[in-house]
Enzyme design. Structure first.
Site, mmCIF file in Angstrom:
data_model
loop_
_atom_site.group_PDB
_atom_site.id
_atom_site.type_symbol
_atom_site.label_atom_id
_atom_site.label_comp_id
_atom_site.label_asym_id
_atom_site.label_seq_id
_atom_site.Cartn_x
_atom_site.Cartn_y
_atom_site.Cartn_z
ATOM 1 N N TYR A 89 0.916 -1.156 0.205
ATOM 2 C CA TYR A 89 -0.122 -0.070 0.151
ATOM 3 C C TYR A 89 0.731 1.355 0.050
ATOM 4 C CZ TYR A 89 -5.107 -0.716 0.175
ATOM 5 O OH TYR A 89 -6.147 -1.046 -0.036
ATOM 6 N N GLU A 143 -0.722 4.807 -0.387
ATOM 7 C CA GLU A 143 -1.456 5.903 -0.506
ATOM 8 C C GLU A 143 -0.588 7.249 -0.588
ATOM 9 O OE1 GLU A 143 -3.802 3.644 1.182
ATOM 10 O OE2 GLU A 143 -5.767 4.188 0.709
ATOM 11 N N ASP A 146 -6.687 13.562 -25.498
ATOM 12 C CA ASP A 146 -6.585 12.031 -25.090
ATOM 13 C C ASP A 146 -5.829 11.214 -26.206
ATOM 14 O OD1 ASP A 146 -7.322 9.412 -24.344
ATOM 15 O OD2 ASP A 146 -9.351 9.773 -23.812
ATOM 16 N N THR A 170 -3.331 6.188 -21.910
ATOM 17 C CA THR A 170 -3.320 4.834 -21.451
ATOM 18 C C THR A 170 -1.952 4.224 -21.770
ATOM 19 O OG1 THR A 170 -4.628 3.804 -23.082
ATOM 20 C CG2 THR A 170 -5.997 4.463 -21.344
ATOM 21 N N LYS A 199 -1.904 0.489 -24.731
ATOM 22 C CA LYS A 199 -2.416 0.108 -26.231
ATOM 23 C C LYS A 199 -1.156 0.215 -27.101
ATOM 24 C CE LYS A 199 -6.961 1.928 -25.408
ATOM 25 N NZ LYS A 199 -7.135 2.596 -24.334
ATOM 26 N N ARG A 235 -1.987 -2.283 -18.094
ATOM 27 C CA ARG A 235 -3.106 -1.875 -18.261
ATOM 28 C C ARG A 235 -3.217 -0.727 -17.412
ATOM 29 N NH1 ARG A 235 -6.506 -4.772 -21.659
ATOM 30 N NH2 ARG A 235 -8.223 -3.059 -21.707
HETATM 31 N N1 DSN Z 1 -11.900 0.127 -24.989
HETATM 32 C C1 DSN Z 1 -11.067 1.136 -25.405
HETATM 33 C C2 DSN Z 1 -10.858 0.926 -27.105
HETATM 34 O O1 DSN Z 1 -11.169 -0.255 -27.384
HETATM 35 O O2 DSN Z 1 -10.638 1.660 -27.825
HETATM 36 C C3 DSN Z 1 -11.186 2.693 -25.086
HETATM 37 O O3 DSN Z 1 -11.161 2.748 -23.816
#
Ligand code: DSN
Length: 441
Positions: free
Chosen positions: A51, A53, A196, A222, A225, A231
């Site tokens: 933990y 925080e 984004d 994120t 990807k 993730r």
């Molecule tokens: N679920 C993602 C996508 O497939 O683009 C976006 O969060």
């Protein structure tokens, strides 16, 4: 996985099956990728138990001397890679990251503006069923029929509604995002600009998509990807953001904790650090270039076989096929039939879609995962060929308007594709090709 095998045969078996599914088939969902084993090792490490925080140097728990170093390293690597003065690496994923950003800069009820979900935006860009449109007043903007951004509408809405924040970026945008054009409008309207870049962060890091850093106040990415990490997500504040509000970084930190989250997932943060280190290498630049080259080849090969593409092609990692020339609402049938042969691409809405999100008229596919496996031009041609064969096999299927008839047809369709000899043959072909392109070791 030798320990799970002994202690939990059921989960072991399922994980083994998932490993085989990914190995024997091909991930064409543009938001998915295959992280390196180094990233997976960090995820599975003992730091997962801790933990922490708070933030480095200011935690609410003891025992965080090492956690502080891990988080600081991840932050410094992100700052260097993207050229920003402030980064928070604690968001659990993209959706909480966007929530944190809005709550840092907007009072409840103030206006946010993002790309409509059905036009390629994201749920958290203010979609009507997302909390982002319940806590804040959402004014969505749209794309034109050809799939390009409607900058006239964006400017008109921005000047009329004076949003606190404008979001650019999305989940089904096959073309380069004109961050400068968004910034011009946001600056004129006095709004924050959030880029984004969840889908394209690896392309930005690899020099294959212009960076938003000079134009936006805030950048959210994120990490799983095109960036090929675990993730998770990162929120970056740019120099332009700090010039607008010198306390913006502090506000983001507070919005994450205590605002929205509790203890950070230190194993994910360690894995983000590993992924950022990988993304800083020359090999990653080559990878990003190949992702785009493969996407262009795939798009051209699909077009050559008669598929209609939204915006007529791609500049990045993804392609959006418009299946409406053969009937509306057919995305699901293509997605299900392709899955049968081991190709995972997902159904998606297309601009001006006359159908609904569950039965959309498009198919979204991308090259990040296939490129990670080392696939190139020959395989992209092969994928287009398989897709054309599948499209031809199911060309007779039309989505009925009536709900009962629709459910009956879907049931019948699933039965039909489960037993189709041609699909079984194609599945074997996909598996044979995939065998030559193993997942990262
Ligand atoms: N679920 C993602 C996508 O497939 O683009 C976006 O969060």
């Amino acid at each position: 996985m030798k320990n799970i095998q002994v202690t939990d045969a059921a989960i072991f078996e399922l994980l083994a099956q998932e490993g085989a599914r990914q190995t024997d088939g091909l991930t064409l969902i543009p938001s998915e990728n295959h992280a390196s084993t180094a990233v997976l090792e960090a995820l599975a490490s003992r730091i997962s138990d801790k933990y922490a925080e708070g933030y480095p140097g200011k935690r609410y728990y003891p025992g965080n001397e090492i956690a502080d170093q891990v988080e600081t390293l991840a932050i410094e690597r992100a700052k260097a890679l993207f050229g920003v003065p402030f980064v928070n690496v604690q968001p659990y994923s993209g959706s909480p990251a966007n929530l944190a950003i809005y709550s840092a800069v907007c009072e409840p009820g103030e206006t946010i503006m993002g790309l409509n979900l059905l036009d390629g935006g994201h749920l958290t860009h203010g979609w009507k069923f997302s909390m982002t449109s319940k806590f804040w007043n959402s004014v969505p903007y749209h794309v034109l029929q050809d799939g390009s951004m409607d900058f006239e509408e964006i400017r008109r809405l921005a000047l009329e509604h004076k949003p606190k924040i404008i979001v650019c970026g999305g989940t089904a945008i096959p073309r380069t995002i004109d961050f400068a054009a968004f910034a011009k409008i946001a600056d004129e309207a006095g709004a924050y600009l959030l880029a984004d870049i969840s889908h394209i962060s690896g392309l930005v890091a690899g020099g294959q998509h212009p960076s938003p850093v000079e134009h936006a106040h805030l950048v959210m990415a994120t990490t799983h990807k095109t960036l090929r990490g675990p993730r998770g997500a990162m929120i970056m504040v740019t120099q332009k953001g700090l010039d607008k509000d010198p306390e913006l970084g502090e506000k983001i930190n507070k919005a994450i904790i205590p605002g929205l989250q509790g203890g950070p997932h230190l194993n994910t943060i360690a894995a983000i650090g590993v992924a950022l280190h990988e993304a800083a290498q020359t090999a990653f630049k080559d990878y990003a270039a190949k992702v785009v080259a493969n996407a262009k080849t795939l798009a051209n090969e699909l077009k050559a076989r008669g598929f209609k593409l939204v915006t007529d092609g791609t500049d990045n990692h993804l392609t959006l096929i418009d299946l409406t020339p053969s009937g509306i609402g057919r995305g699901m049938f293509m997605d299900l039939a392709l899955e049968k042969i081991g190709l995972c691409a997902n159904r998606n809405m297309v601009p001006g879609d006359q159908s609904t999100p569950f039965y959309p008229s498009g198919l979204r596919l991308g090259t990040p995962a296939a490129t990670t496996r080392g696939m190139g031009e020959a395989e992209m041609k092969q994928i287009a060929q398989w897709m054309a064969k599948v499209a031809d096999l199911i060309k007779d299927v039309q989505l009925p308007g009536d709900k009962e008839a629709r459910l009956a047809l879907i049931k019948e369709f699933k039965h039909r594709i489960a037993n189709d000899a041609e699909l079984t043959k194609l599945c074997k072909e996909v598996k044979d090709v995939c065998e030559n392109f193993p997942l990262p070791k």
